[in-house]
Design a protein around this motif. Sequence first.
Motif, PDB file in Angstrom:
ATOM      1  N   PHE A  74       9.486  17.351  23.094  1.00  0.00           N
ATOM      2  CA  PHE A  74       9.501  15.702  23.690  1.00  0.00           C
ATOM      3  C   PHE A  74      10.276  15.051  23.076  1.00  0.00           C
ATOM      4  N   VAL A  75      10.657  15.067  21.854  1.00  0.00           N
ATOM      5  CA  VAL A  75      11.914  14.085  21.273  1.00  0.00           C
ATOM      6  C   VAL A  75      13.019  14.689  21.760  1.00  0.00           C
ATOM      7  N   VAL A  76      13.496  15.706  21.251  1.00  0.00           N
ATOM      8  CA  VAL A  76      14.916  16.554  21.468  1.00  0.00           C
ATOM      9  C   VAL A  76      15.041  16.395  22.929  1.00  0.00           C
ATOM     10  N   GLY A  77      14.402  16.754  23.681  1.00  0.00           N
ATOM     11  CA  GLY A  77      14.602  16.747  25.394  1.00  0.00           C
ATOM     12  C   GLY A  77      14.793  15.283  25.743  1.00  0.00           C
ATOM     13  N   HIS A  78      14.125  14.218  25.450  1.00  0.00           N
ATOM     14  CA  HIS A  78      14.538  12.989  25.729  1.00  0.00           C
ATOM     15  C   HIS A  78      15.893  12.572  25.079  1.00  0.00           C
ATOM     16  N   LEU A  79      16.355  12.670  23.948  1.00  0.00           N
ATOM     17  CA  LEU A  79      17.310  12.429  23.380  1.00  0.00           C
ATOM     18  C   LEU A  79      18.685  13.158  24.124  1.00  0.00           C
ATOM     19  N   ILE A  80      18.501  14.555  24.001  1.00  0.00           N
ATOM     20  CA  ILE A  80      19.399  15.223  24.703  1.00  0.00           C
ATOM     21  C   ILE A  80      19.979  14.923  26.048  1.00  0.00           C
ATOM     22  N   VAL A  81      18.703  14.910  26.974  1.00  0.00           N
ATOM     23  CA  VAL A  81      18.855  14.631  28.295  1.00  0.00           C
ATOM     24  C   VAL A  81      19.600  13.266  28.559  1.00  0.00           C
ATOM     25  N   ALA A  82      19.085  12.270  27.727  1.00  0.00           N
ATOM     26  CA  ALA A  82      19.444  10.895  27.935  1.00  0.00           C
ATOM     27  C   ALA A  82      21.123  10.981  27.488  1.00  0.00           C
ATOM     28  N   ALA A  83      21.407  11.728  26.510  1.00  0.00           N
ATOM     29  CA  ALA A  83      22.896  11.304  26.184  1.00  0.00           C
ATOM     30  C   ALA A  83      23.701  12.161  26.809  1.00  0.00           C
ATOM     31  N   ALA A  84      23.132  13.382  27.669  1.00  0.00           N
ATOM     32  CA  ALA A  84      24.076  14.223  28.523  1.00  0.00           C
ATOM     33  C   ALA A  84      24.334  13.275  29.729  1.00  0.00           C
ATOM     34  N   VAL A  85      23.248  12.847  30.112  1.00  0.00           N
ATOM     35  CA  VAL A  85      23.429  11.983  31.591  1.00  0.00           C
ATOM     36  C   VAL A  85      24.387  10.641  31.479  1.00  0.00           C
ATOM     37  N   GLY A  86      24.097  10.192  30.138  1.00  0.00           N
ATOM     38  CA  GLY A  86      24.968   8.923  29.716  1.00  0.00           C
ATOM     39  C   GLY A  86      26.382   9.092  29.794  1.00  0.00           C
ATOM     40  N   VAL A  87      26.577  10.205  28.944  1.00  0.00           N
ATOM     41  CA  VAL A  87      28.200  10.648  28.804  1.00  0.00           C
ATOM     42  C   VAL A  87      28.557  11.343  30.118  1.00  0.00           C
ATOM     43  N   ASP A  88      27.898  12.117  30.884  1.00  0.00           N
ATOM     44  CA  ASP A  88      28.280  12.371  32.263  1.00  0.00           C
ATOM     45  C   ASP A  88      28.490  11.051  33.178  1.00  0.00           C
ATOM     46  N   LEU A  89      27.705  10.230  33.177  1.00  0.00           N
ATOM     47  CA  LEU A  89      28.050   9.125  33.911  1.00  0.00           C
ATOM     48  C   LEU A  89      29.287   8.515  33.556  1.00  0.00           C
ATOM     49  N   ALA A  90      29.463   8.195  32.266  1.00  0.00           N
ATOM     50  CA  ALA A  90      30.541   7.375  31.628  1.00  0.00           C
ATOM     51  C   ALA A  90      31.994   8.108  31.619  1.00  0.00           C
ATOM     52  N   TYR A  91      31.853   9.350  31.356  1.00  0.00           N
ATOM     53  CA  TYR A  91      33.077  10.212  31.118  1.00  0.00           C
ATOM     54  C   TYR A  91      33.338  11.528  32.210  1.00  0.00           C
ATOM     55  N   ALA A  92      32.289  11.840  32.918  1.00  0.00           N
ATOM     56  CA  ALA A  92      32.593  12.892  33.805  1.00  0.00           C
ATOM     57  C   ALA A  92      33.236  14.193  32.980  1.00  0.00           C
ATOM     58  N   TRP A  93      32.576  14.590  31.987  1.00  0.00           N
ATOM     59  CA  TRP A  93      32.770  15.754  31.294  1.00  0.00           C
ATOM     60  C   TRP A  93      32.669  16.944  32.391  1.00  0.00           C
ATOM     61  N   PRO A  94      33.520  18.073  32.374  1.00  0.00           N
ATOM     62  CA  PRO A  94      33.560  19.215  32.976  1.00  0.00           C
ATOM     63  C   PRO A  94      32.421  20.101  32.325  1.00  0.00           C
ATOM     64  N   LEU A  95      31.667  20.960  33.307  1.00  0.00           N
ATOM     65  CA  LEU A  95      30.377  21.605  32.802  1.00  0.00           C
ATOM     66  C   LEU A  95      30.465  22.381  31.446  1.00  0.00           C
ATOM     67  N   TRP A  96      31.796  23.107  31.352  1.00  0.00           N
ATOM     68  CA  TRP A  96      31.918  23.726  30.162  1.00  0.00           C
ATOM     69  C   TRP A  96      31.666  22.863  28.936  1.00  0.00           C
ATOM     70  N   LEU A  97      32.309  21.637  28.870  1.00  0.00           N
ATOM     71  CA  LEU A  97      32.073  20.922  27.823  1.00  0.00           C
ATOM     72  C   LEU A  97      30.736  20.334  27.449  1.00  0.00           C
ATOM     73  N   HIS A  98      29.937  19.998  28.672  1.00  0.00           N
ATOM     74  CA  HIS A  98      28.451  19.784  28.417  1.00  0.00           C
ATOM     75  C   HIS A  98      27.782  20.693  27.795  1.00  0.00           C
ATOM     76  N   ALA A  99      27.996  22.264  28.154  1.00  0.00           N
ATOM     77  CA  ALA A  99      27.506  23.281  27.515  1.00  0.00           C
ATOM     78  C   ALA A  99      27.734  23.500  26.278  1.00  0.00           C
ATOM     79  N   ALA A 100      29.048  23.257  25.842  1.00  0.00           N
ATOM     80  CA  ALA A 100      29.477  23.545  24.491  1.00  0.00           C
ATOM     81  C   ALA A 100      28.954  22.409  23.543  1.00  0.00           C
ATOM     82  N   VAL A 101      28.771  21.335  23.939  1.00  0.00           N
ATOM     83  CA  VAL A 101      28.202  20.143  23.199  1.00  0.00           C
ATOM     84  C   VAL A 101      26.935  20.279  23.007  1.00  0.00           C
ATOM     85  N   TRP A 102      26.030  20.087  24.332  1.00  0.00           N
ATOM     86  CA  TRP A 102      24.699  20.103  24.248  1.00  0.00           C
ATOM     87  C   TRP A 102      23.773  21.097  23.778  1.00  0.00           C
TER      88      TRP A 102
END
Length: 163
Positions: A74-102
Motif C-alpha cells: 500500500f505505502v510503496v505502491g502509492h509512493l512509487i506510482v505518484a513519483a513515476a507519474v510526477g516525473v513523467d509529467l515533468a520530464y517525460a523520461w523514456p520508458l527504459w529510464l523509468h524501468a531502470a529507476v523505479w
Amino acid sequence: METAATPNGHGTALEDDRRRLWSAMGRGALHRCPACGRGALFRAYLKPAEACAACGEALFHQRADDAPPYVTIFVVGHLIVAAAVGVDLAYAWPLWLHAAVWAPLTVALSLGLLPVAKGALIGLQWALRMHGFGHGPEEAEVRPAVARVGAAAEARPTARHPF
Ligand SMILES: [Zn+2]
C-alpha cells in the motif's frame, strides 16, 4: 460492585495497564521489543525472536501474518506510482529510464519497509493484548463475566416460560 470500575476491557488494556499503543508500535518499527524498547524484536530479517533478550517478554504470540506485506504494498505502491507519474509529467523520461529507476527503487523500498511494518504491527498486537499477548489479570475477570452472561441466557427461557 466489585469490578464495576472497569466495564470494558479496552480502557483497561490501554490506560490502566500502561501498554501505550503508539510507543509500542514505534518500538516495533525500530525493530525493538514493544515492551521495553531495548531487546531486539527480530532474530533474522523477518523472523521475530521467541522472547526479548532484555526483558524476557514473550514475542512468539505475534500473528502479523500477511498484514506487513499488505501495508508495505500500500505505502510503496502509492509512493512509487505518484513519483513515476510526477516525473513523467515533468520530464517525460523514456520508458527504459523509468524501468531502470523505479523497479530497483520499488524492491529496495519494499525490503526496507517490510520489517518496519511487521515490527509496528507486532507492537500493535502487543499493546492491544492480541493473540496471547494479553495474559494480565483482566483475562481472569473476563472469563467469569462471560460465564455469567451464559448462565443468564440459559436461565432466561425458564424465567419467561415457567410452564
Ligand atoms: Zn523487552
